[in-house]
Design a protein around this motif. Sequence first.
Motif, PDB file in Angstrom:
ATOM      1  N   ARG A 272     -10.571  -4.109  -5.406  1.00  0.00           N
ATOM      2  CA  ARG A 272     -10.796  -5.502  -5.872  1.00  0.00           C
ATOM      3  C   ARG A 272      -9.158  -5.872  -5.431  1.00  0.00           C
ATOM      4  O   ARG A 272      -9.146  -7.064  -4.806  1.00  0.00           O
ATOM      5  CB  ARG A 272     -11.013  -5.555  -7.190  1.00  0.00           C
ATOM      6  N   VAL A 273      -8.148  -5.181  -5.869  1.00  0.00           N
ATOM      7  CA  VAL A 273      -6.840  -5.459  -5.541  1.00  0.00           C
ATOM      8  C   VAL A 273      -6.616  -5.625  -4.001  1.00  0.00           C
ATOM      9  O   VAL A 273      -5.896  -6.570  -3.528  1.00  0.00           O
ATOM     10  CB  VAL A 273      -5.824  -4.962  -6.388  1.00  0.00           C
ATOM     11  N   ALA A 274      -7.378  -4.758  -3.403  1.00  0.00           N
ATOM     12  CA  ALA A 274      -7.140  -4.852  -1.856  1.00  0.00           C
ATOM     13  C   ALA A 274      -7.373  -6.038  -1.362  1.00  0.00           C
ATOM     14  O   ALA A 274      -6.886  -6.495  -0.549  1.00  0.00           O
ATOM     15  CB  ALA A 274      -7.817  -3.641  -1.296  1.00  0.00           C
ATOM     16  N   ARG A 275      -8.586  -6.639  -1.655  1.00  0.00           N
ATOM     17  CA  ARG A 275      -9.060  -7.758  -1.441  1.00  0.00           C
ATOM     18  C   ARG A 275      -8.087  -9.071  -1.592  1.00  0.00           C
ATOM     19  O   ARG A 275      -8.169 -10.385  -0.988  1.00  0.00           O
ATOM     20  CB  ARG A 275     -10.439  -8.269  -1.871  1.00  0.00           C
ATOM     21  N   ASN A 276      -7.308  -8.980  -2.616  1.00  0.00           N
ATOM     22  CA  ASN A 276      -6.126 -10.111  -2.718  1.00  0.00           C
ATOM     23  C   ASN A 276      -4.902  -9.615  -2.142  1.00  0.00           C
ATOM     24  O   ASN A 276      -3.973 -10.012  -2.706  1.00  0.00           O
ATOM     25  CB  ASN A 276      -6.073 -10.685  -4.090  1.00  0.00           C
ATOM     26  N   GLY A 277      -4.935  -8.547  -1.386  1.00  0.00           N
ATOM     27  CA  GLY A 277      -3.876  -8.131  -0.422  1.00  0.00           C
ATOM     28  C   GLY A 277      -2.549  -7.488  -1.459  1.00  0.00           C
ATOM     29  O   GLY A 277      -1.529  -7.433  -1.177  1.00  0.00           O
ATOM     30  N   THR A 278      -3.125  -6.482  -2.306  1.00  0.00           N
ATOM     31  CA  THR A 278      -2.131  -5.854  -2.985  1.00  0.00           C
ATOM     32  C   THR A 278      -2.380  -4.196  -2.805  1.00  0.00           C
ATOM     33  O   THR A 278      -3.587  -3.959  -2.703  1.00  0.00           O
ATOM     34  CB  THR A 278      -2.565  -5.934  -4.712  1.00  0.00           C
ATOM     35  N   ALA A 279      -1.423  -3.449  -2.178  1.00  0.00           N
ATOM     36  CA  ALA A 279      -1.518  -2.219  -1.810  1.00  0.00           C
ATOM     37  C   ALA A 279      -1.033  -1.160  -3.006  1.00  0.00           C
ATOM     38  O   ALA A 279      -0.047  -1.580  -3.751  1.00  0.00           O
ATOM     39  CB  ALA A 279      -0.670  -1.853  -0.682  1.00  0.00           C
ATOM     40  N   MET A 280      -1.738  -0.402  -3.098  1.00  0.00           N
ATOM     41  CA  MET A 280      -1.157   0.742  -4.186  1.00  0.00           C
ATOM     42  C   MET A 280      -0.263   1.665  -3.649  1.00  0.00           C
ATOM     43  O   MET A 280      -0.406   2.321  -2.486  1.00  0.00           O
ATOM     44  CB  MET A 280      -2.171   1.507  -4.738  1.00  0.00           C
ATOM     45  N   ARG A 314       3.115  -3.675   7.618  1.00  0.00           N
ATOM     46  CA  ARG A 314       3.087  -4.787   6.573  1.00  0.00           C
ATOM     47  C   ARG A 314       2.878  -6.261   7.125  1.00  0.00           C
ATOM     48  O   ARG A 314       2.106  -7.146   6.909  1.00  0.00           O
ATOM     49  CB  ARG A 314       4.346  -4.710   5.711  1.00  0.00           C
ATOM     50  N   ALA A 315       3.651  -6.491   8.142  1.00  0.00           N
ATOM     51  CA  ALA A 315       3.710  -7.856   8.809  1.00  0.00           C
ATOM     52  C   ALA A 315       2.533  -8.254   9.242  1.00  0.00           C
ATOM     53  O   ALA A 315       1.749  -9.311   9.110  1.00  0.00           O
ATOM     54  CB  ALA A 315       4.843  -7.907   9.937  1.00  0.00           C
ATOM     55  N   TYR A 316       1.887  -7.164   9.913  1.00  0.00           N
ATOM     56  CA  TYR A 316       0.629  -7.442  10.495  1.00  0.00           C
ATOM     57  C   TYR A 316      -0.467  -7.594   9.564  1.00  0.00           C
ATOM     58  O   TYR A 316      -1.564  -8.591   9.589  1.00  0.00           O
ATOM     59  CB  TYR A 316      -0.121  -6.244  11.676  1.00  0.00           C
ATOM     60  N   ILE A 317      -0.656  -6.786   8.579  1.00  0.00           N
ATOM     61  CA  ILE A 317      -1.500  -6.880   7.487  1.00  0.00           C
ATOM     62  C   ILE A 317      -1.363  -8.150   6.741  1.00  0.00           C
ATOM     63  O   ILE A 317      -2.461  -8.963   6.675  1.00  0.00           O
ATOM     64  CB  ILE A 317      -1.562  -5.808   6.707  1.00  0.00           C
ATOM     65  N   ARG A 318      -0.060  -8.713   6.643  1.00  0.00           N
ATOM     66  CA  ARG A 318       0.254  -9.790   5.930  1.00  0.00           C
ATOM     67  C   ARG A 318      -0.467 -10.975   6.631  1.00  0.00           C
ATOM     68  O   ARG A 318      -1.284 -12.019   6.315  1.00  0.00           O
ATOM     69  CB  ARG A 318       1.644  -9.998   5.547  1.00  0.00           C
ATOM     70  N   HIS A 319      -0.064 -10.932   7.884  1.00  0.00           N
ATOM     71  CA  HIS A 319      -0.782 -12.134   8.856  1.00  0.00           C
ATOM     72  C   HIS A 319      -2.200 -12.152   8.950  1.00  0.00           C
ATOM     73  O   HIS A 319      -3.002 -13.142   8.694  1.00  0.00           O
ATOM     74  CB  HIS A 319      -0.513 -11.823  10.377  1.00  0.00           C
ATOM     75  N   LEU A 320      -3.055 -10.825   8.936  1.00  0.00           N
ATOM     76  CA  LEU A 320      -4.284 -11.068   8.798  1.00  0.00           C
ATOM     77  C   LEU A 320      -5.009 -11.517   7.401  1.00  0.00           C
ATOM     78  O   LEU A 320      -6.013 -12.334   7.389  1.00  0.00           O
ATOM     79  CB  LEU A 320      -4.904  -9.402   8.801  1.00  0.00           C
ATOM     80  N   LYS A 322      -3.262 -13.543   5.375  1.00  0.00           N
ATOM     81  CA  LYS A 322      -2.956 -14.960   5.429  1.00  0.00           C
ATOM     82  C   LYS A 322      -4.017 -15.791   6.177  1.00  0.00           C
ATOM     83  O   LYS A 322      -4.352 -16.958   5.859  1.00  0.00           O
ATOM     84  CB  LYS A 322      -1.403 -15.496   5.710  1.00  0.00           C
ATOM     85  N   SER A 323      -4.744 -15.027   7.446  1.00  0.00           N
ATOM     86  CA  SER A 323      -5.532 -15.790   8.068  1.00  0.00           C
ATOM     87  C   SER A 323      -7.063 -15.660   7.751  1.00  0.00           C
ATOM     88  O   SER A 323      -8.003 -15.959   8.383  1.00  0.00           O
ATOM     89  CB  SER A 323      -5.333 -15.245   9.453  1.00  0.00           C
ATOM     90  N   GLU A 324      -7.049 -14.746   6.625  1.00  0.00           N
ATOM     91  CA  GLU A 324      -8.349 -14.596   6.038  1.00  0.00           C
ATOM     92  C   GLU A 324      -9.118 -13.673   7.018  1.00  0.00           C
ATOM     93  O   GLU A 324     -10.428 -14.098   7.196  1.00  0.00           O
ATOM     94  CB  GLU A 324      -9.177 -15.785   5.342  1.00  0.00           C
ATOM     95  N   GLU A 325      -8.583 -13.264   7.895  1.00  0.00           N
ATOM     96  CA  GLU A 325      -9.284 -12.112   8.782  1.00  0.00           C
ATOM     97  C   GLU A 325      -9.887 -10.903   8.061  1.00  0.00           C
ATOM     98  O   GLU A 325      -9.263 -10.162   7.109  1.00  0.00           O
ATOM     99  CB  GLU A 325      -8.437 -11.401   9.883  1.00  0.00           C
ATOM    100  N   ILE A 326     -11.065 -10.514   8.192  1.00  0.00           N
ATOM    101  CA  ILE A 326     -11.946  -9.646   7.525  1.00  0.00           C
ATOM    102  C   ILE A 326     -11.081  -8.144   7.766  1.00  0.00           C
ATOM    103  O   ILE A 326     -10.941  -7.363   6.693  1.00  0.00           O
ATOM    104  CB  ILE A 326     -13.394  -9.433   8.147  1.00  0.00           C
ATOM    105  N   LEU A 327     -10.506  -7.972   8.938  1.00  0.00           N
ATOM    106  CA  LEU A 327      -9.664  -6.787   9.257  1.00  0.00           C
ATOM    107  C   LEU A 327      -8.711  -6.454   8.075  1.00  0.00           C
ATOM    108  O   LEU A 327      -8.469  -5.433   7.626  1.00  0.00           O
ATOM    109  CB  LEU A 327      -9.182  -6.464  10.462  1.00  0.00           C
ATOM    110  N   GLY A 328      -8.080  -7.686   7.667  1.00  0.00           N
ATOM    111  CA  GLY A 328      -7.090  -7.329   6.307  1.00  0.00           C
ATOM    112  C   GLY A 328      -7.384  -6.636   5.372  1.00  0.00           C
ATOM    113  O   GLY A 328      -6.957  -5.827   4.810  1.00  0.00           O
ATOM    114  N   LEU A 329      -8.707  -7.156   4.900  1.00  0.00           N
ATOM    115  CA  LEU A 329      -9.144  -6.502   3.554  1.00  0.00           C
ATOM    116  C   LEU A 329      -9.575  -5.221   3.818  1.00  0.00           C
ATOM    117  O   LEU A 329      -9.387  -4.419   2.778  1.00  0.00           O
ATOM    118  CB  LEU A 329     -10.235  -7.559   2.869  1.00  0.00           C
ATOM    119  N   ARG A 330     -10.215  -4.937   5.095  1.00  0.00           N
ATOM    120  CA  ARG A 330     -10.521  -3.829   5.428  1.00  0.00           C
ATOM    121  C   ARG A 330      -9.389  -2.601   5.494  1.00  0.00           C
ATOM    122  O   ARG A 330      -9.344  -1.527   4.931  1.00  0.00           O
ATOM    123  CB  ARG A 330     -11.339  -3.535   6.698  1.00  0.00           C
ATOM    124  N   LEU A 331      -8.422  -3.093   5.848  1.00  0.00           N
ATOM    125  CA  LEU A 331      -7.108  -2.199   6.110  1.00  0.00           C
ATOM    126  C   LEU A 331      -6.626  -1.785   4.674  1.00  0.00           C
ATOM    127  O   LEU A 331      -6.197  -0.697   4.663  1.00  0.00           O
ATOM    128  CB  LEU A 331      -6.167  -2.838   6.992  1.00  0.00           C
TER     129      LEU A 331
END
Length: 370
Positions: A272-280, A314-320, A322-331
Motif C-alpha cells: 500500500r505505501v509503495a503505491r503512494n511512493g514510500t520505500a522501506m 530515486r530521481a527516475y522513480i520519483r519522475h515515474l 509524479k507522472s503516475e506511470e504504472i512502472l513507478g508503483l511496480r518498482l
Amino acid sequence: MAVSFELIKQCSKTGARAGKLYTPHGVFETPIFMPVGTQATVKAMTPDELKAMGAGIILSNTYHLFLRPGHELVAEAGGLHGFMHWDRGILTDSGGFQVFSLGSLRKISEEGVAFRSHIDGSKQFLSPEKATEVQMALGADIIMAFDECVPYPAEYDYARQSTERTTRWAERCKRAHARKDQALFGIIQGGMYKELRTASVRDLVSLDFPGYAIGGLSVGEPKPLMYEMLEHTVPQLPARKPRYLMGVGTPDCLVEGVMYGIDMFDCVFPTRVARNGTAMTASGRLVVKNAEFARDFRPLDMDCDCYTCRNFSRAYIRHLLKSEEILGLRLTTIHNLHFLLRFMGKMRQAIMEDRFPAFRQEFWDKYQGH
Ligand SMILES: CNc1nc2c(CCNC[C@]34C[C@H]5C[C@H](C[C@H](C5)C3)C4)c3nc(N)[nH]c(=O)c3cc2[nH]1
Ligand SMILES: [Zn+2]
C-alpha cells in the motif's frame, strides 16, 4: 495433516524461533511475511516476480472474492491457485475483519453478520458456515475461522461477549470444514484484557486447531499495548503449532512479534505505501516522491540488491510516480516486498545462529520509526 509445523530452533533468550511450515503447496521457512493480495492478486506483481523475490505464502480474502467474482466462479477456475496461477501457498482471511472495516450497515447476531456490499450496496450475510464454505471453494491451503475482531477500545463486557461468540463461531467453522487438504486456524480474541485473552486461548486450544492466529491487535492501539498483549498471550499457545499475528508488518512490529514467538505475519503496508511512493529502508521510510529526491541518482536503498535498486535511481522513480506511470508503483512494490522478505530471512538467520537478541538491538539502534 494438511499443514504441519516443525520447530527447528528456539532462541535461548527470547520467544523467537525458526521453523518450517509444511503445506500441500510447499514447505516454507518461518518466521514468514505473507504478501497480501486482496482481489486475488498482489497488486502490480506477477506470480513469477513474487516467486523470484522469494514469496512463499500469499494472502487473499473471502469478503472481496465472495462479492466479486463470487466463490463459485473461482472454484470453476480450479480454485485460487488455478485462477491466479500461483502454485505456492495461499492463506485466506475469513472476511470478518473486512465486514467490520469495509462493509456498511452491518448487524451482528449469534447467526452471523448482515451487511451491505461496499461494491454495489446489496444486502449480504456471512455466517461461520458460509465463510467456511466460501474458503473451501476458494481452496486456500490455510483458512481462517470466522471471527469478530474486537474493536479498540472496547468495554470489558463487550469484549467478553464478542470473544465468547467468536469461540462458538470457531466451533461452527470446525464442524462445517470438510476439506482434508486445508488447515483451519482458530483466531484468538479478547480485546486488551489479559484474562479474556487467556480464556480465548483455553477455549480455542481445546478445540484443537492445527494453528492459531492472534486477532484483535494492530487495530489502533498503542504499540506498547500490543506488545503487552503478545507477551501475555503467545507463550500460552502450543509451542509446536504455528502462530500467526494478523495485520502486522512494519519492521519494528515484525522484530517484536518474532521476539515474542510469532511465526507468520501479513500486512498491506509494504504494497500500500509503495503505491503512494514510500520505500522501506533499514533506517526507516523514504518518501521518494518528495522534491528533495528530484536530482538524487542513488538507488532507493544503498544496501538493497533488488531489481529496482540495482537498476533505477530515486530521481527516475520519483519522475515515474509524479507522472503516475504504472512502472513507478511496480518498482516501489518490488523493492518493499523484497526488503521485507529479506528482512525476515535475516531474522531467521540470526535465530539459527542464536544471535537474535543482538540482531534486535542492532535493528533498534538504526531504526528511526516507520
Ligand atoms: C491491520 N491490522 C489488522 N488486520 C487484521 C486482520 C486482517 C488481516 N489481514 C488480512 C487481509 C485484510 C484485507 C487486506 C488484505 C487482503 C485481505 C483483506 C485479507 C489483508 C484480522 N483478521 C481477522 N479475521 N481477525 C482479526 O482479529 C484481525 C485483526 C487485524 N488487525
Ligand atoms: Zn531495493
